[in-house]
Design an enzyme around this catalytic site. Structure first.
Site, PDB file in Angstrom:
ATOM      1  N   TYR A 144      30.877 -20.389 159.052  1.00  0.00           N
ATOM      2  CA  TYR A 144      31.443 -21.664 158.600  1.00  0.00           C
ATOM      3  C   TYR A 144      31.880 -22.504 159.805  1.00  0.00           C
ATOM      4  O   TYR A 144      31.464 -23.656 159.956  1.00  0.00           O
ATOM      5  CB  TYR A 144      32.627 -21.379 157.682  1.00  0.00           C
ATOM      6  N   GLU A 146      31.274 -22.297 163.133  1.00  0.00           N
ATOM      7  CA  GLU A 146      30.239 -22.716 164.076  1.00  0.00           C
ATOM      8  C   GLU A 146      29.194 -23.603 163.403  1.00  0.00           C
ATOM      9  O   GLU A 146      28.621 -24.493 164.033  1.00  0.00           O
ATOM     10  CB  GLU A 146      29.566 -21.503 164.739  1.00  0.00           C
ATOM     11  N   ARG A 185      40.966 -19.571 147.495  1.00  0.00           N
ATOM     12  CA  ARG A 185      41.854 -20.239 148.446  1.00  0.00           C
ATOM     13  C   ARG A 185      43.305 -20.066 148.003  1.00  0.00           C
ATOM     14  O   ARG A 185      43.589 -19.779 146.847  1.00  0.00           O
ATOM     15  CB  ARG A 185      41.472 -21.717 148.588  1.00  0.00           C
TER      16      ARG A 185
HETATM   17  P1  NAD Z   1      33.563 -26.740 146.951  1.00  0.00           P
HETATM   18  O1  NAD Z   1      33.056 -25.367 147.210  1.00  0.00           O
HETATM   19  O2  NAD Z   1      34.309 -26.997 145.691  1.00  0.00           O
HETATM   20  O3  NAD Z   1      32.392 -27.811 147.047  1.00  0.00           O
HETATM   21  C1  NAD Z   1      31.225 -27.644 147.801  1.00  0.00           C
HETATM   22  C2  NAD Z   1      30.045 -28.107 146.951  1.00  0.00           C
HETATM   23  O4  NAD Z   1      28.840 -27.991 147.719  1.00  0.00           O
HETATM   24  C3  NAD Z   1      29.846 -27.266 145.693  1.00  0.00           C
HETATM   25  O5  NAD Z   1      29.657 -28.091 144.582  1.00  0.00           O
HETATM   26  C4  NAD Z   1      28.599 -26.450 146.015  1.00  0.00           C
HETATM   27  O6  NAD Z   1      27.889 -26.051 144.864  1.00  0.00           O
HETATM   28  C5  NAD Z   1      27.840 -27.409 146.900  1.00  0.00           C
HETATM   29  N1  NAD Z   1      26.865 -26.760 147.783  1.00  0.00           N
HETATM   30  C6  NAD Z   1      27.043 -25.662 148.564  1.00  0.00           C
HETATM   31  N2  NAD Z   1      25.921 -25.374 149.230  1.00  0.00           N
HETATM   32  C7  NAD Z   1      25.002 -26.330 148.886  1.00  0.00           C
HETATM   33  C8  NAD Z   1      23.645 -26.583 149.243  1.00  0.00           C
HETATM   34  N3  NAD Z   1      23.003 -25.793 150.109  1.00  0.00           N
HETATM   35  N4  NAD Z   1      23.006 -27.647 148.683  1.00  0.00           N
HETATM   36  C9  NAD Z   1      23.653 -28.444 147.793  1.00  0.00           C
HETATM   37  N5  NAD Z   1      24.931 -28.253 147.415  1.00  0.00           N
HETATM   38  C10 NAD Z   1      25.601 -27.204 147.966  1.00  0.00           C
HETATM   39  O7  NAD Z   1      34.480 -27.117 148.211  1.00  0.00           O
HETATM   40  P2  NAD Z   1      35.327 -28.428 148.516  1.00  0.00           P
HETATM   41  O8  NAD Z   1      36.725 -27.995 148.785  1.00  0.00           O
HETATM   42  O9  NAD Z   1      35.076 -29.483 147.525  1.00  0.00           O
HETATM   43  O10 NAD Z   1      34.711 -28.842 149.929  1.00  0.00           O
HETATM   44  C11 NAD Z   1      33.832 -29.946 150.077  1.00  0.00           C
HETATM   45  C12 NAD Z   1      33.538 -30.162 151.549  1.00  0.00           C
HETATM   46  O11 NAD Z   1      34.741 -30.432 152.271  1.00  0.00           O
HETATM   47  C13 NAD Z   1      32.883 -28.947 152.224  1.00  0.00           C
HETATM   48  O12 NAD Z   1      31.915 -29.402 153.129  1.00  0.00           O
HETATM   49  C14 NAD Z   1      34.034 -28.317 152.970  1.00  0.00           C
HETATM   50  O13 NAD Z   1      33.592 -27.615 154.108  1.00  0.00           O
HETATM   51  C15 NAD Z   1      34.875 -29.527 153.342  1.00  0.00           C
HETATM   52  N6  NAD Z   1      36.285 -29.142 153.555  1.00  0.00           N
HETATM   53  C16 NAD Z   1      37.104 -28.875 152.487  1.00  0.00           C
HETATM   54  C17 NAD Z   1      38.418 -28.479 152.724  1.00  0.00           C
HETATM   55  C18 NAD Z   1      39.387 -28.201 151.600  1.00  0.00           C
HETATM   56  O14 NAD Z   1      40.506 -27.802 151.869  1.00  0.00           O
HETATM   57  N7  NAD Z   1      39.052 -28.412 150.347  1.00  0.00           N
HETATM   58  C19 NAD Z   1      38.881 -28.339 154.024  1.00  0.00           C
HETATM   59  C20 NAD Z   1      38.007 -28.593 155.078  1.00  0.00           C
HETATM   60  C21 NAD Z   1      36.703 -29.009 154.832  1.00  0.00           C
HETATM   61  N1  UDP Z   2      46.001 -16.331 151.782  1.00  0.00           N
HETATM   62  C1  UDP Z   2      46.907 -15.452 151.213  1.00  0.00           C
HETATM   63  N2  UDP Z   2      46.679 -15.012 149.941  1.00  0.00           N
HETATM   64  C2  UDP Z   2      45.621 -15.425 149.202  1.00  0.00           C
HETATM   65  C3  UDP Z   2      44.687 -16.339 149.771  1.00  0.00           C
HETATM   66  C4  UDP Z   2      44.905 -16.763 151.074  1.00  0.00           C
HETATM   67  O1  UDP Z   2      47.903 -15.057 151.856  1.00  0.00           O
HETATM   68  O2  UDP Z   2      45.500 -14.971 148.044  1.00  0.00           O
HETATM   69  C5  UDP Z   2      46.255 -16.839 153.150  1.00  0.00           C
HETATM   70  C6  UDP Z   2      45.085 -16.692 154.111  1.00  0.00           C
HETATM   71  O3  UDP Z   2      45.116 -15.427 154.739  1.00  0.00           O
HETATM   72  C7  UDP Z   2      45.361 -17.827 155.085  1.00  0.00           C
HETATM   73  C8  UDP Z   2      46.024 -18.908 154.208  1.00  0.00           C
HETATM   74  O4  UDP Z   2      46.504 -18.227 153.054  1.00  0.00           O
HETATM   75  O5  UDP Z   2      46.281 -17.429 156.072  1.00  0.00           O
HETATM   76  C9  UDP Z   2      45.075 -20.022 153.783  1.00  0.00           C
HETATM   77  O6  UDP Z   2      43.921 -19.419 153.233  1.00  0.00           O
HETATM   78  P1  UDP Z   2      42.731 -20.254 152.570  1.00  0.00           P
HETATM   79  O7  UDP Z   2      41.653 -19.276 152.273  1.00  0.00           O
HETATM   80  O8  UDP Z   2      43.257 -21.071 151.458  1.00  0.00           O
HETATM   81  O9  UDP Z   2      42.278 -21.291 153.697  1.00  0.00           O
HETATM   82  P2  UDP Z   2      41.972 -21.194 155.273  1.00  0.00           P
HETATM   83  O10 UDP Z   2      42.322 -19.822 155.787  1.00  0.00           O
HETATM   84  O11 UDP Z   2      40.519 -21.472 155.381  1.00  0.00           O
HETATM   85  O12 UDP Z   2      42.850 -22.221 155.858  1.00  0.00           O
END
Ligand code: NAD
Ligand code: UDP
Ligand code: UDP
Length: 311
Positions: A144, A146, A185
């Protein structure tokens, strides 16, 4: 009215974005392979004359005519992106190449949903966009981290080489309605566990920190970045600087739900970042953006949503 492509549009953030773009009068093409997203997230938009849904995997070429592209396709939860790590890297890298190739052909402006994960387990706190990060290239999060870093490289090279109009947004942990209940998450896990009276699973001692942004604030920042002047390319942090330990988050959720759940400790996953907080000076200055929803309020709205779907 613009024709706007949203990849990953059936996911958590994508579905909120599609909704906002349609409400603003645009024509939206939502592309998703439903790996982590769901048709349920956009079911209410299907009958709208300006909404179109296409099942497609962004690792394959896509030929459509659009004015703007929001590239969100990629699983975002560690559980999901580690399920098929090779596919995760392909989605970020091949997906970026295809969407950039499309943007180049049709001269569309393109925004990349990058992530605070590009900072890895940061030695600089809070994280400013100028910090290059501390990322393990061969660990379980690398597919993710990289993949997203390489996507940023591609965006900047298409900008330098082909003069594409790019926007790179580094998203910090975002939460809200339509997160998948089994997403894995932390916010969704804790709320679902507390509503079901199950144990709340803290990984490690719970002293690691995260900064949580409510989805409506995030989408506002995303649209402002896309609409910003051409020279504002980013990368730009979008997140809520309010920083909490994971233990404090668990206690917050238990209190708001009035749950009898107990807190239990599970092993900390490899390379789990110890701290994370966005420096949002750039977003404030260039986009006049800052978050408006406090954690307490955002959690209440998210809890209401999960109450309606979780038994
Ligand atoms: P999510 O998993 O709910 O949404 C991702 C969507 O992409 C899904 O609908 C999935 O089916 C689709 N998808 C995955 N692989 C695909 C492919 N090869 N072709 C077409 N569709 C594909 O996650 P999200 O939280 O809505 O995240 C959306 C974007 O924002 C992602 O790129 C994620 O890396 C980025 N992002 C989210 C967060 C967060 O906290 N929610 C934080 C940092 C970055
Ligand atoms: N985490 C936790 N319990 C859970 C899910 C996540 O303690 O049931 C912790 C995880 O180890 C991390 C933080 O919560 O330290 C955020 O995790 P998440 O997977 O939501 O996002 P990211 O680590 O990608 O920021
Ligand atoms: N591509 C696409 N849709 C388009 C144009 C291109 O999916 O409308 C894909 C195509 O698969 C191509 C990639 O984007 O390989 C990169 O395109 P670019 O024009 O940058 O490079 P090239 O075609 O020379 O490989």
């Amino acid at each position: 009215m613009k024709r706007i492509l949203v990849t990953g549009g059936a996911g958590f953030l994508g579905s909120h974005l599609c909704e906002r773009l349609i409400a603003a009068g645009h024509d939206v093409l939502c592309v998703d392979n439903y790996f982590t997203g769901s048709k349920n997230n956009i079911a209410h938009l299907l009958s709208h004359p300006h909404f179109e849904l296409m099942r497609h995997d962004v690792t394959f070429p896509l030929y459509v005519e659009v004015d703007q592209i929001y590239n969100l396709a990629c699983p975002a939860s560690p559980v999901h992106y580690q399920y098929d790590p090779v596919q995760t890297t392909k989605t970020s890298v091949h997906g970026a190449i295809n969407m950039l190739g499309l943007a180049k052909r049709v001269k569309a402006r393109i925004l990349q949903a990058s992530t605070s994960e590009v900072y890895g387990d940061p030695e600089v706190h809070p994280q400013h966009e100028s910090y290059w990060g501390k990322v393990n290239p061969i660990g379980i999060r690398s597919c993710y981290d990289e993949g997203k870093r390489c996507a940023e490289t591609l965006f900047f090279d298409y900008w330098r080489q082909h003069r594409l109009q790019i926007k790179v947004m580094r998203i910090f942990n975002t939460y809200g309605p339509r997160m998948h209940p089994n997403d894995g998450r932390v916010v969704s896990n804790f709320i679902v566990q507390a509503l079901r009276g199950e144990d709340i699973t803290i990984y490690g001692d719970g002293s690691q920190t995260r900064s949580f942004c409510y989805v409506d604030d995030l989408i506002e920042g995303m649209i402002r970045l896309m609409e910003s002047p051409e020279e504002t390319t980013g990368p730009i942090n979008i997140g809520n600087p309010g920083e909490f330990t994971i233990l404090a988050l668990a206690e917050h959720v238990i209190r708001l739900i009035g749950s009898k759940s107990k807190i239990i400790r599970l092993p900390l996953p490899q390379d789990d970042p110890k701290q994370r907080q966005p420096d949002i000076t750039q977003a404030q200055k260039l986009l006049q953006w800052q978050p408006t929803v406090e954690l307490e309020n955002g959690l209440k709205r998210t809890i209401d949503y999960f109450r309606s779907i979780v038994a």
